[in-house]
Motif scaffolding. Structure first.
Motif, PDB file in Angstrom:
ATOM      1  N   CYS A   1       1.532  -1.340  -0.169  1.00  0.00           N
ATOM      2  CA  CYS A   1      -0.439   0.138  -0.013  1.00  0.00           C
ATOM      3  C   CYS A   1       1.129   1.121  -0.078  1.00  0.00           C
ATOM      4  O   CYS A   1       1.863   1.019   1.699  1.00  0.00           O
ATOM      5  N   GLY A   2       1.096   1.966  -1.184  1.00  0.00           N
ATOM      6  CA  GLY A   2       1.399   2.839  -1.593  1.00  0.00           C
ATOM      7  C   GLY A   2       0.936   4.265  -1.806  1.00  0.00           C
ATOM      8  O   GLY A   2       0.248   4.662  -2.221  1.00  0.00           O
TER       9      GLY A   2
ATOM     10  N   VAL B   1       4.205   9.559  -1.056  1.00  0.00           N
ATOM     11  CA  VAL B   1       4.255  10.760   0.373  1.00  0.00           C
ATOM     12  C   VAL B   1       3.520   9.804   1.207  1.00  0.00           C
ATOM     13  O   VAL B   1       3.471   8.564   1.676  1.00  0.00           O
ATOM     14  N   ASP B   2       4.275   9.471   2.388  1.00  0.00           N
ATOM     15  CA  ASP B   2       3.559   8.897   3.602  1.00  0.00           C
ATOM     16  C   ASP B   2       2.252   9.443   4.201  1.00  0.00           C
ATOM     17  O   ASP B   2       1.482  10.404   4.114  1.00  0.00           O
ATOM     18  N   LEU B   3       1.331   8.325   4.175  1.00  0.00           N
ATOM     19  CA  LEU B   3       0.328   9.139   4.530  1.00  0.00           C
ATOM     20  C   LEU B   3      -0.405   6.987   5.072  1.00  0.00           C
ATOM     21  O   LEU B   3      -0.781   6.478   5.530  1.00  0.00           O
ATOM     22  N   PRO B   4      -0.036   7.804   6.704  1.00  0.00           N
ATOM     23  CA  PRO B   4      -0.344   6.286   7.525  1.00  0.00           C
ATOM     24  C   PRO B   4      -1.811   6.209   8.083  1.00  0.00           C
ATOM     25  O   PRO B   4      -2.419   4.464   7.998  1.00  0.00           O
TER      26      PRO B   4
ATOM     27  N   LYS C   1      12.204   7.844  -2.269  1.00  0.00           N
ATOM     28  CA  LYS C   1      10.971   8.915  -2.424  1.00  0.00           C
ATOM     29  C   LYS C   1      10.512   9.297  -3.847  1.00  0.00           C
ATOM     30  O   LYS C   1      12.547   9.828  -4.491  1.00  0.00           O
ATOM     31  N   ILE C   2       9.778   8.854  -4.495  1.00  0.00           N
ATOM     32  CA  ILE C   2      10.238   9.350  -5.633  1.00  0.00           C
ATOM     33  C   ILE C   2       8.577  10.803  -6.459  1.00  0.00           C
ATOM     34  O   ILE C   2       7.740  10.634  -5.796  1.00  0.00           O
ATOM     35  N   GLU C   3       9.416  11.308  -7.045  1.00  0.00           N
ATOM     36  CA  GLU C   3       8.443  12.375  -7.598  1.00  0.00           C
ATOM     37  C   GLU C   3       8.289  12.097  -9.649  1.00  0.00           C
ATOM     38  O   GLU C   3       8.953  11.653 -10.069  1.00  0.00           O
TER      39      GLU C   3
END
Length: 426
Positions: free
Chosen positions: A197-198, A216-219, A294-296
């Motif tokens: 899950c990303g 992004v980090d989305l807990p 981290k990817i953009e």
């Protein structure tokens, strides 16, 4: 199993083009594309492209069956939302495996109303209204069976509401969610449940597609994904979209049991959703090995990545990596020359069983490398990697995992090279 014959239909969508990018350099797959006889990008990238009617044409199913039998297709990847349902409804007549979730899941996720009805008790969904109960604005009008942001209209008064209801097919009146929007890419095993899950934030949209997105980090995403999985029993690759309401809570916008066009954002981290979906169907043991970067991603007719990675040497395998199907892998070669241009040493590290010099000469790769390491004694490749800030590219998962576990350096397979060669810093 031998090489799988995979048909992508319709291949010219952004979904179909991402499946192509993910599978084109995988030794496990022989790739075919199909779609309408109209202008689209698929014939320019798929080496084998075939014309098929639109699913609204009465002849489409017979034409698809004929093509699958002719090409001996093992798997079909549906690359458009309506095609998912159409294929799922005709599984008994199609001689190939359709890689999607069960029909009932496809039917539910194709409708926002059905999606909200089935999930309202476990996740927050937007409030829905009918014309008579509307008391405040702004509101969103959107098609029940739309995809992305296509057809979504913001209305600020009753006149705009009435005009939108007349213009949009099968409209629903929804609460306006003003906050940040996220896409959450997922992968599920039918027995083990959610394996990946990303989340990524949607920074710019074009025609309902995220063309600028960033991981992004989305807990909260993992918990929401697990809840969705518990109800819908999704399998393989899927994704869902969230948006923040006025109070800051995340609300579910939609779910799709398919590949997303911008899943390449997580693919270059190591999650090859189409290939893993094939493995999930075959019930193969699945492990994920992801690069901690981290990817953009920004898309302007082609992908561009920015990886937070700095390395001083490239170690690359030969068989099924630099040489693929007895041809030079142009993506891998481009990376090699990118490193040469940056004065980064390139070391070939191989277990090639035959005459290595003859192999390199035949493909005109002699004198290309700063060093050639030919391992014939069965030792681990990590024993020969001398640079502490190196990257390692190999088609073999076991080789990559050993190197990663022992040295802790970033490792990549062929489907991940795109993220390196499209990086302006490399």
């Amino acid at each position: 199993m031998s090489t799988r014959r995979v048909l992508v239909f319709p291949a010219g969508t952004e979904i179909g083009l991402e499946i192509y990018q993910a599978l084109k350099n995988c030794k496990e797959v022989e790739l075919y594309g199909a779609g309408q006889a109209i202008s689209n990008h698929a014939p320019f990238v798929y080496e084998c492209f075939f014309e098929l009617p639109n699913i609204n044409d009465p002849s489409w199913l017979d034409a698809l069956v004929t093509l699958c039998l002719k090409l001996k297709i093992d798997y079909i990847f549906p690359a458009y939302d309506d095609v998912i349902v159409a294929l799922a409804q005709n599984l008994n007549q199609i001689p190939s495996v359709v890689l999607t979730s069960p029909l009932e899941v496809s039917r539910i996720t194709r409708s926002k109303l059905l999606t909200y009805k089935h999930l309202a008790s476990i996740v927050r969904v937007p409030k829905l209204y009918n014309v008579d109960t509307v008391r405040e604005f702004p509101l969103l009008i959107k098609p029940d069976r739309g995809q992305g942001s296509q057809g979504v209209t913001l209305v600020n008064n009753r006149l705009e509401l009435e005009n939108a209801l007349q213009r949009i097919n099968d409209p629903i009146i929804s609460e306006y969610l003003p906050g940040e929007e996220f896409t959450v890419d997922c992968f599920s095993d039918r027995e083990k449940g959610l394996l990946f899950c990303g989340a990524r934030v949607r920074l710019r949209m074009r025609n309902g597609i995220a063309v600028h997105t960033q991981t992004v980090d989305l807990p909260q995403a993992s918990e929401i994904a697990t809840r969705i999985q518990s109800v819908l029993q999704l399998r393989g690759a899927w994704f869902f979209q969230l948006k923040r309401a006025k109070d800051g809570d995340l609300a579910l916008l939609e779910i799709a049991p398919r590949i997303a066009g911008s899943m390449s954002t997580h693919r270059v981290k190591g999650v090859n959703f189409p290939l893993l979906t094939i493995f999930e169907h075959e019930r193969l043991p699945i492990q994920l090995l992801m690069s901690p970067v981290k990817i953009e991603l920004d898309r302007a007719l082609q992908n561009r990545f920015r990886l937070s990675i700095d390395f001083e040497a490239l170690y690359i395998d030969l068989d099924d990596t630099l040489i693929l199907r007895d041809r030079v892998n142009l993506d891998a070669l481009r990376l090699v020359y990118s490193c040469i241009n940056k004065k980064i040493p390139v070391i070939l590290i191989t277990r090639h069983a035959d005459d290595l010099h003859a192999m390199l000469a035949r493909h005109r790769l002699t004198n290309l490398f700063d060093e050639v390491v030919h391992i014939t004694n069965g030792e681990c490749k990590s024993n020969y990697i001398r640079h502490s800030a190196a990257i390692f590219i190999d088609d073999s998962f076991s080789e990559r995992k050993r190197v990663h576990d022992i040295l802790g350096i970033p490792t990549f397979d062929c489907s991940m090279i795109e993220g390196l060669i499209c990086n302006p810093d490399i």
